[in-house]
Design a protein around this motif. Structure first.
Motif, short mmCIF file in Angstrom:
data_model
loop_
_atom_site.label_atom_id
_atom_site.label_comp_id
_atom_site.label_asym_id
_atom_site.label_seq_id
_atom_site.Cartn_x
_atom_site.Cartn_y
_atom_site.Cartn_z
N ALA A 79 -2.57 8.07 -4.19
CA ALA A 79 -1.83 7.49 -2.89
C ALA A 79 -2.79 7.08 -1.98
O ALA A 79 -2.67 6.03 -1.43
CB ALA A 79 -0.75 8.59 -2.52
N PHE A 80 -3.88 8.09 -1.66
CA PHE A 80 -4.74 7.91 -0.73
C PHE A 80 -5.53 6.36 -0.95
O PHE A 80 -6.03 5.72 -0.28
CB PHE A 80 -5.59 9.12 -0.51
N ILE A 81 -6.16 6.47 -2.43
CA ILE A 81 -6.89 5.35 -2.83
C ILE A 81 -6.31 4.01 -2.51
O ILE A 81 -6.79 3.03 -2.31
CB ILE A 81 -7.41 5.63 -4.15
N MET A 82 -5.01 4.18 -3.16
CA MET A 82 -4.10 3.01 -2.75
C MET A 82 -3.80 2.22 -1.36
O MET A 82 -4.05 1.34 -1.34
CB MET A 82 -2.75 3.08 -3.64
N ALA B 232 -6.05 -0.75 -7.16
CA ALA B 232 -6.76 -0.43 -5.88
C ALA B 232 -8.26 -0.88 -6.15
O ALA B 232 -8.89 -1.54 -5.35
CB ALA B 232 -6.83 1.02 -5.32
N GLY B 233 -8.87 -0.49 -7.14
CA GLY B 233 -10.11 -0.97 -7.38
C GLY B 233 -10.30 -2.34 -7.51
O GLY B 233 -11.14 -3.26 -7.14
N LEU B 234 -9.13 -3.21 -8.15
CA LEU B 234 -9.27 -4.52 -8.24
C LEU B 234 -9.22 -5.43 -6.70
O LEU B 234 -9.55 -6.30 -6.52
CB LEU B 234 -8.31 -5.02 -9.21
N GLY C 220 0.74 -1.26 0.04
CA GLY C 220 -0.01 0.02 0.01
C GLY C 220 0.84 1.26 0.06
O GLY C 220 0.74 2.01 -0.98
N VAL C 221 1.69 1.48 1.06
CA VAL C 221 2.34 2.64 1.21
C VAL C 221 3.52 2.52 0.17
O VAL C 221 3.62 3.92 -0.19
CB VAL C 221 3.07 2.83 2.65
N ALA D 187 2.36 3.58 -3.32
CA ALA D 187 1.88 4.82 -3.06
C ALA D 187 2.96 5.98 -3.15
O ALA D 187 2.92 7.03 -3.81
CB ALA D 187 0.95 5.23 -1.89
N VAL D 188 4.05 5.81 -2.48
CA VAL D 188 5.15 6.76 -2.70
C VAL D 188 5.94 6.69 -3.94
O VAL D 188 5.99 7.72 -4.11
CB VAL D 188 6.17 6.24 -1.51
N LEU D 189 6.00 5.58 -4.45
CA LEU D 189 6.36 5.55 -5.72
C LEU D 189 5.76 6.62 -6.77
O LEU D 189 6.05 7.21 -7.44
CB LEU D 189 6.44 4.10 -6.40
#
Length: 214
Positions: free
Chosen positions: A112-115, A176-178, A91-92, A95-97
């Motif tokens: 990033a928030f969604i992920m 994230a949706g998947l 997750g993190v 998102a940072v990438l």
């Protein structure tokens, strides 16, 4: 998850001696290096860290199944540790990438928030319900996020920076949706054949990005 009380409660650090937990922590170290290099903009090194984090994540389960004499508390602690590390690794770190490649433009905070949110929701759901029918995950398993990101990033040099930043943004949102969808995906980490495939994939990815670092 409730752990049964032992007559003599073990110390916190006593669980660090458990080999599967050492594998989990090694994966966390790889993830931390991936985040560090992503922030610095050394993306090839970040990709190597991300793929090795998956390798150690798979290794902890394999080692745990091979070991004898592990108690129920050992397994429960390892499971909790694995879940917490997964949030960071899958997750993190991605998102940072995405934020780093987007030069930390505030718009990339959305992805990033969604992920990270999807990762937390996905893991919470799994902790509650486990595998569907005892065999398949509900939603795309989070380790696939890193495996897909390191593959997609291999094409980074074929795009202009601004265009590829959008590609990463969309990749993160779609994954994230998947992750939180109702699709059923097989549990790959418990299959020896899939472990060999991951080992080969990790080696190829490491050589590919390692060559770019030269």
């Amino acid at each position: 998850m409730t752990i049964k009380n032992d007559p003599v409660q073990p110390t916190i650090l006593s669980y660090v001696k458990d080999l599967p937990n050492l594998c989990s922590l090694a994966g966390l170290l790889c993830t931390l290096l991936a985040i560090y290099y992503a922030i610095l903009g050394v993306y090839s090194a970040a990709m190597i860290g991300m793929v090795w984090a998956v390798g150690f994540d798979w290794a902890d389960g394999l080692v745990a199944r091979k070991m004898k004499g592990r108690t129920g508390n050992d397994s429960a602690f390892g499971g909790q540790l694995d879940v917490l590390i997964d949030i960071v690794s899958y997750g993190v770190a991605p998102a940072v990438l995405v934020m780093s490649y987007g030069q930390f433009n505030p718009i990339y905070l959305i992805a990033a928030f969604i992920m990270v949110s999807a990762a937390a929701i996905r893991l919470s759901y799994f902790s509650l319900y486990g595998l569907a029918g005892g065999k398949k995950y509900t939603g795309l398993a989070l380790d696939n996020n890193s495996l897909i990101f390191v593959f997609v990033f291999a094409f980074e040099r074929a795009f202009q920076h601004a265009v590829f930043a959008v590609v990463l943004f969309m990749t993160g949102v779609i994954l994230a949706g998947l992750n939180v969808s109702q699709i059923k995906t097989p549990k790959l980490s418990g299959n020896p054949r899939h472990v060999y495939i991951l080992a080969g994939y990790t080696l190829v990815i490491s050589l590919f990005y390692g060559w770019q670092l030269l």
